[in-house]
Design a protein around this motif. Sequence first.
Motif, PDB file in Angstrom:
ATOM      1  N   LEU A 111       2.152  12.634   7.738  1.00  0.00           N
ATOM      2  CA  LEU A 111       3.549  12.445   7.367  1.00  0.00           C
ATOM      3  C   LEU A 111       3.629  11.212   6.485  1.00  0.00           C
ATOM      4  CD1 LEU A 111       6.731  12.598   7.672  1.00  0.00           C
ATOM      5  CD2 LEU A 111       6.415  11.166   9.723  1.00  0.00           C
ATOM      6  N   LEU A 112       4.326  11.332   5.345  1.00  0.00           N
ATOM      7  CA  LEU A 112       4.619  10.170   4.528  1.00  0.00           C
ATOM      8  C   LEU A 112       5.949   9.602   4.991  1.00  0.00           C
ATOM      9  CD1 LEU A 112       6.232   8.885   1.929  1.00  0.00           C
ATOM     10  CD2 LEU A 112       3.835   8.330   2.224  1.00  0.00           C
ATOM     11  N   PHE A 113       5.970   8.318   5.305  1.00  0.00           N
ATOM     12  CA  PHE A 113       7.193   7.661   5.780  1.00  0.00           C
ATOM     13  C   PHE A 113       7.460   6.458   4.895  1.00  0.00           C
ATOM     14  CE2 PHE A 113       9.515   4.796   8.737  1.00  0.00           C
ATOM     15  CZ  PHE A 113      10.576   5.639   9.066  1.00  0.00           C
ATOM     16  N   CYS A 114       8.657   6.394   4.309  1.00  0.00           N
ATOM     17  CA  CYS A 114       8.989   5.303   3.385  1.00  0.00           C
ATOM     18  C   CYS A 114      10.375   4.764   3.717  1.00  0.00           C
ATOM     19  CB  CYS A 114       8.949   5.799   1.936  1.00  0.00           C
ATOM     20  SG  CYS A 114       9.308   4.511   0.715  1.00  0.00           S
ATOM     21  N   SER A 115      10.410   3.545   4.232  1.00  0.00           N
ATOM     22  CA  SER A 115      11.675   2.893   4.579  1.00  0.00           C
ATOM     23  C   SER A 115      11.497   1.388   4.453  1.00  0.00           C
ATOM     24  CB  SER A 115      12.082   3.259   6.010  1.00  0.00           C
ATOM     25  OG  SER A 115      13.259   2.587   6.403  1.00  0.00           O
ATOM     26  N   PRO A 116      12.333   0.738   3.628  1.00  0.00           N
ATOM     27  CA  PRO A 116      13.366   1.237   2.726  1.00  0.00           C
ATOM     28  C   PRO A 116      12.781   2.191   1.682  1.00  0.00           C
ATOM     29  CG  PRO A 116      13.602  -1.132   3.036  1.00  0.00           C
ATOM     30  CD  PRO A 116      12.286  -0.747   3.627  1.00  0.00           C
ATOM     31  N   SER A 117      13.632   3.128   1.252  1.00  0.00           N
ATOM     32  CA  SER A 117      13.168   4.243   0.438  1.00  0.00           C
ATOM     33  C   SER A 117      13.322   4.020  -1.058  1.00  0.00           C
ATOM     34  CB  SER A 117      13.937   5.513   0.823  1.00  0.00           C
ATOM     35  OG  SER A 117      13.802   6.516  -0.158  1.00  0.00           O
ATOM     36  N   ASN A 118      12.304   4.418  -1.766  1.00  0.00           N
ATOM     37  CA  ASN A 118      12.392   4.716  -3.191  1.00  0.00           C
ATOM     38  C   ASN A 118      12.309   6.246  -3.264  1.00  0.00           C
ATOM     39  OD1 ASN A 118      12.037   5.107  -5.934  1.00  0.00           O
ATOM     40  ND2 ASN A 118      10.087   4.049  -6.058  1.00  0.00           N
ATOM     41  N   PRO A 119      13.328   6.953  -3.762  1.00  0.00           N
ATOM     42  CA  PRO A 119      14.346   6.520  -4.721  1.00  0.00           C
ATOM     43  C   PRO A 119      15.736   6.254  -4.170  1.00  0.00           C
ATOM     44  CG  PRO A 119      14.265   8.892  -4.717  1.00  0.00           C
ATOM     45  CD  PRO A 119      13.254   8.444  -3.690  1.00  0.00           C
ATOM     46  N   THR A 120      15.992   6.474  -2.875  1.00  0.00           N
ATOM     47  CA  THR A 120      17.377   6.530  -2.417  1.00  0.00           C
ATOM     48  C   THR A 120      17.939   5.213  -1.918  1.00  0.00           C
ATOM     49  OG1 THR A 120      16.793   7.093  -0.129  1.00  0.00           O
ATOM     50  CG2 THR A 120      16.993   8.922  -1.711  1.00  0.00           C
ATOM     51  N   GLY A 121      17.071   4.272  -1.533  1.00  0.00           N
ATOM     52  CA  GLY A 121      17.550   3.054  -0.914  1.00  0.00           C
ATOM     53  C   GLY A 121      17.928   3.226   0.541  1.00  0.00           C
ATOM     54  N   ALA A 122      17.644   4.389   1.124  1.00  0.00           N
ATOM     55  CA  ALA A 122      17.956   4.630   2.527  1.00  0.00           C
ATOM     56  C   ALA A 122      17.012   3.836   3.426  1.00  0.00           C
ATOM     57  CB  ALA A 122      17.843   6.119   2.842  1.00  0.00           C
ATOM     58  N   VAL A 123      17.527   3.412   4.577  1.00  0.00           N
ATOM     59  CA  VAL A 123      16.736   2.644   5.534  1.00  0.00           C
ATOM     60  C   VAL A 123      16.900   3.277   6.917  1.00  0.00           C
ATOM     61  CG1 VAL A 123      16.346   0.383   6.606  1.00  0.00           C
ATOM     62  CG2 VAL A 123      17.091   0.522   4.212  1.00  0.00           C
ATOM     63  N   TYR A 124      15.795   3.648   7.536  1.00  0.00           N
ATOM     64  CA  TYR A 124      15.836   4.211   8.887  1.00  0.00           C
ATOM     65  C   TYR A 124      16.090   3.097   9.899  1.00  0.00           C
ATOM     66  CZ  TYR A 124      13.937   8.638   7.149  1.00  0.00           C
ATOM     67  OH  TYR A 124      13.757   9.821   6.480  1.00  0.00           O
ATOM     68  N   SER A 125      16.909   3.391  10.906  1.00  0.00           N
ATOM     69  CA  SER A 125      17.154   2.420  11.964  1.00  0.00           C
ATOM     70  C   SER A 125      15.912   2.302  12.844  1.00  0.00           C
ATOM     71  CB  SER A 125      18.339   2.865  12.824  1.00  0.00           C
ATOM     72  OG  SER A 125      17.996   4.022  13.578  1.00  0.00           O
ATOM     73  N   ALA A 126      15.909   1.284  13.704  1.00  0.00           N
ATOM     74  CA  ALA A 126      14.788   1.118  14.628  1.00  0.00           C
ATOM     75  C   ALA A 126      14.662   2.327  15.543  1.00  0.00           C
ATOM     76  CB  ALA A 126      14.983  -0.158  15.443  1.00  0.00           C
TER      77      ALA A 126
END
Length: 413
Positions: free
Chosen positions: A183-198
């Motif tokens: 699984l690729l996991f990216c947070s904070p995200s490029n391209p959306t700027g989304a951030v997953y909570s803890a």
Amino acid sequence: MSQTPAHRAPSVASHTRISTRIGAIAESATLAVDAKAKALKAAGRPVIGFGAGEPDFPTPQYIVEAAIAACSVPANHRYTPAAGLPDLRAAIAAKTLRDSGYPVDASQVLVTNGGKQAVYQAFTTVVDVGDEVLLPAPYWTTYPEAIRLAGGVPVEVFAGVDQGYLVTVEQLEAARTERTKALLFCSPSNPTGAVYSAEQTAEIGRWALEHGIWVITDEIYEHLTYDDAAFTPIVRVVPELAETAIVLNGVAKTYAMTGWRVGWMIAPSDVTKAATNLQSHLTSNVANVSQRAAIAAVTGDLSAAHEMRTAFDRRRRTMVEMLSEIDGVVCPTPKGAFYAYPSVEGVLGRTIRGVTPTTSAELAALILEQVEVAVVPGEAFGPSGFLRLSYALSDDDLVEGVGRIQRLLAEAQ
């Protein structure tokens, strides 16, 4: 004696000039847009580019001075270990404990020529031909190409505006098969700027652990979060993942060092050793002067990074406000990185100056042609219907550029 046909060497024409593997790679859309914008500017056109994912600030002076001093040290003129300077690997391990809150050994660190090499080597080291890699979308344009180069199969899992661009465990589980390897996991995200909570990060980490799925986590934007958002290292909240996780990072975004080309991967020792073997044939060591500059960066304080973040935050709020004023555009507020990712589906199908764009690629081309503003279309990151705009540019250029887009799209019929 004349050569018979059976002994003739095959002609060049009987083979493809470019290998199938390399011929299938798409050009980096973000770099292509940035290059086109710079070319037009060099030709005297008043182009404003929102394509590049790089800070518009200079590298902090104390880092530059460390590099200048390193240039005069003869040891830096020679080959050094392929995995990186021991001092830098130790500094990255210490920085990980400081910033991410969990210990790693320096032997687990591999210093790479920028974050992109770390991405490529991570997938190539653990993915075999036919393995599936779950890829939350919208995604950074390089991920699927790196997966395919490794022989893997990217499996897109899309989360749109209604989900704040954050995939759920339920979506991941629905996409999982017996061939799922990573699984690729990216947070904070490029391209959306989304951030997953803890909580979201921990849930995804526990799910991956339960199913024996590798997590390749890109943490390059760790220090760029806003409002109530906070970066959550997935290995910190699910420590058991340490044996099946590869952490990707680098100095590019935090310290405005995109051109210095220093990234790294942190992995279990056997993965780091295998990836180091690959790098020993691929590039050998990263340039020593850049490594010395990186040591200064990761061992120094974060005051310069915080100053840049303050500027990005100001620009972020301006950009979201201006984009949200456009009829047909929906722009979620990004919580991290330095990108806005508005949906433009409400603009598509409407006529603007005699042209009726039906895809975000067509709309991006129209914006560049008509008002000389370069944006990256959603097709580079997944489904059509979106644009990515970086707010890592001056306040004046940002306001002027988005203002041009506002005026153009106001003509949509």
